[in-house]
Design a protein around this motif. Structure first.
Motif, PDB file in Angstrom:
ATOM      1  N   VAL A  26      39.709   6.686  41.711  1.00 37.58           N
ATOM      2  CA  VAL A  26      40.907   5.864  41.885  1.00 37.58           C
ATOM      3  C   VAL A  26      40.753   4.519  41.177  1.00 37.58           C
ATOM      4  O   VAL A  26      41.694   4.018  40.560  1.00 37.58           O
ATOM      5  CB  VAL A  26      41.200   5.648  43.385  1.00 37.58           C
ATOM      6  N   ALA A  27      39.555   3.948  41.262  1.00 32.44           N
ATOM      7  CA  ALA A  27      39.299   2.644  40.636  1.00 32.44           C
ATOM      8  C   ALA A  27      39.577   2.679  39.139  1.00 32.44           C
ATOM      9  O   ALA A  27      40.061   1.703  38.558  1.00 32.44           O
ATOM     10  CB  ALA A  27      37.855   2.219  40.893  1.00 32.44           C
ATOM     11  N   ALA A  53      45.471  -4.989  37.646  1.00 36.44           N
ATOM     12  CA  ALA A  53      44.928  -3.691  38.057  1.00 36.44           C
ATOM     13  C   ALA A  53      43.458  -3.573  37.659  1.00 36.44           C
ATOM     14  O   ALA A  53      42.630  -3.057  38.421  1.00 36.44           O
ATOM     15  CB  ALA A  53      45.745  -2.563  37.428  1.00 36.44           C
ATOM     16  N   LEU A  54      43.128  -4.060  36.473  1.00 36.34           N
ATOM     17  CA  LEU A  54      41.727  -4.057  36.042  1.00 36.34           C
ATOM     18  C   LEU A  54      40.875  -4.932  36.952  1.00 36.34           C
ATOM     19  O   LEU A  54      39.761  -4.555  37.330  1.00 36.34           O
ATOM     20  CB  LEU A  54      41.617  -4.548  34.599  1.00 36.34           C
ATOM     21  N   ALA A  55      41.407  -6.096  37.309  1.00 34.88           N
ATOM     22  CA  ALA A  55      40.648  -7.046  38.123  1.00 34.88           C
ATOM     23  C   ALA A  55      40.368  -6.506  39.523  1.00 34.88           C
ATOM     24  O   ALA A  55      39.215  -6.462  39.970  1.00 34.88           O
ATOM     25  CB  ALA A  55      41.397  -8.374  38.214  1.00 34.88           C
ATOM     26  N   PHE A  56      41.428  -6.065  40.199  1.00 36.18           N
ATOM     27  CA  PHE A  56      41.289  -5.751  41.625  1.00 36.18           C
ATOM     28  C   PHE A  56      41.112  -4.273  41.937  1.00 36.18           C
ATOM     29  O   PHE A  56      40.610  -3.927  43.008  1.00 36.18           O
ATOM     30  CB  PHE A  56      42.488  -6.308  42.393  1.00 36.18           C
ATOM     31  N   SER A  57      41.524  -3.400  41.015  1.00 35.51           N
ATOM     32  CA  SER A  57      41.333  -1.973  41.268  1.00 35.51           C
ATOM     33  C   SER A  57      40.040  -1.462  40.649  1.00 35.51           C
ATOM     34  O   SER A  57      39.293  -0.724  41.298  1.00 35.51           O
ATOM     35  CB  SER A  57      42.506  -1.165  40.713  1.00 35.51           C
ATOM     36  N   PHE A  58      39.758  -1.878  39.418  1.00 41.48           N
ATOM     37  CA  PHE A  58      38.579  -1.343  38.729  1.00 41.48           C
ATOM     38  C   PHE A  58      37.344  -2.224  38.892  1.00 41.48           C
ATOM     39  O   PHE A  58      36.358  -1.832  39.517  1.00 41.48           O
ATOM     40  CB  PHE A  58      38.879  -1.139  37.251  1.00 41.48           C
ATOM     41  N   LEU A  59      37.393  -3.435  38.348  1.00 42.63           N
ATOM     42  CA  LEU A  59      36.197  -4.278  38.296  1.00 42.63           C
ATOM     43  C   LEU A  59      35.685  -4.667  39.679  1.00 42.63           C
ATOM     44  O   LEU A  59      34.489  -4.544  39.973  1.00 42.63           O
ATOM     45  CB  LEU A  59      36.492  -5.529  37.469  1.00 42.63           C
TER      46      LEU A  59
END
Length: 222
Positions: A26-27, A53-59
């Motif tokens: 999901v990340a 989305a990159l900041a809070f979902s992935f990284l």
């Protein structure tokens, strides 16, 4: 037939491993889907949802999953290495969030629109400011001698619990963003509900991880 304690423990670890693996997917999958929707470069605004989305979902998710005993991508590495990678990913997440915040603020200015007047805007601002403070606090763990009156264990506990609050704020900001006109126009019906489940799933996994690593252990010591 009742399960033995060992079987229950093994089943629980298996469930946590499965949930952690799903969180990894999901990340990465959520920001990928956002990139497809936003088409970065098509407009100034298009960079905002992707960066957030990159900041809070992935990284940020990957920065926390590094410490997962079941699904960490760096399980074979020392804790010192994990801490350095965690710090680097959190710093990248903060930079992406700051850039995303700056872009949406400037875009609102260009279009003559008020900013920080919706729940999404206010929560997003609070989340970015909180993330900045959390990263600054993380420096104390890299150099614990700066806080001579605090034990390292206490610093870790406070950093983990405050970090969990920050992560939940980030997930809440993403979910509020998915209630925006831009997102609800592009994503409808079942797809919208599935998208909302993404930050919900990762937040539950991270809450479970932090609770087991610090909060439950701390409670059991009293």
């Amino acid at each position: 037939m009742a399960l033995t304690a060992e079987t229950e423990s093994r089943l629980y670890r298996s469930l946590r491993a499965a949930a952690g693996a799903a969180a990894h997917l999901v990340a990465l999958g959520f920001p990928t889907a956002v990139a497809v929707l936003a088409r970065p470069g098509s407009s100034l605004f298009s960079w905002h949802p992707l960066l957030m989305a990159l900041a809070f979902s992935f990284l940020m998710t990957e920065a926390l999953l590094i410490f997962s005993p079941e699904t960490s991508l760096l399980r074979s590495f020392s804790r010192k290495v994990k801490v350095r990678v965690h710090w680097a990913l959190q710093l990248l997440a903060l930079l992406c969030a700051l850039l995303g915040l700056g872009i949406i603020t400037y875009n609102k200015h260009l279009n003559g629109k008020a900013h920080f007047v919706t729940w999404h805007g206010l929560t997003g601002l609070l989340t970015v400011l909180y993330a900045g403070g959390q990263c600054a606090g993380g420096v104390l763990l890299l150099y614990p001698k700066l806080m001579k009156n605090w034990t390292l264990a206490k610093l870790k506990l406070y950093h983990a619990t405050s970090g969990l609050v920050g992560y939940l704020l980030g997930c809440a900001s993403l979910m509020l963003g998915m209630c925006s006109l831009w997102f609800t126009t592009l994503v409808t019906s079942v797809s919208w509900y599935l998208a909302m489940l993404c930050p919900l799933l990762t937040s539950l996994v991270i809450m479970n991880q932090v609770s087991n690593a610090y909060l439950y252990r701390k409670r059991s010591q009293h």
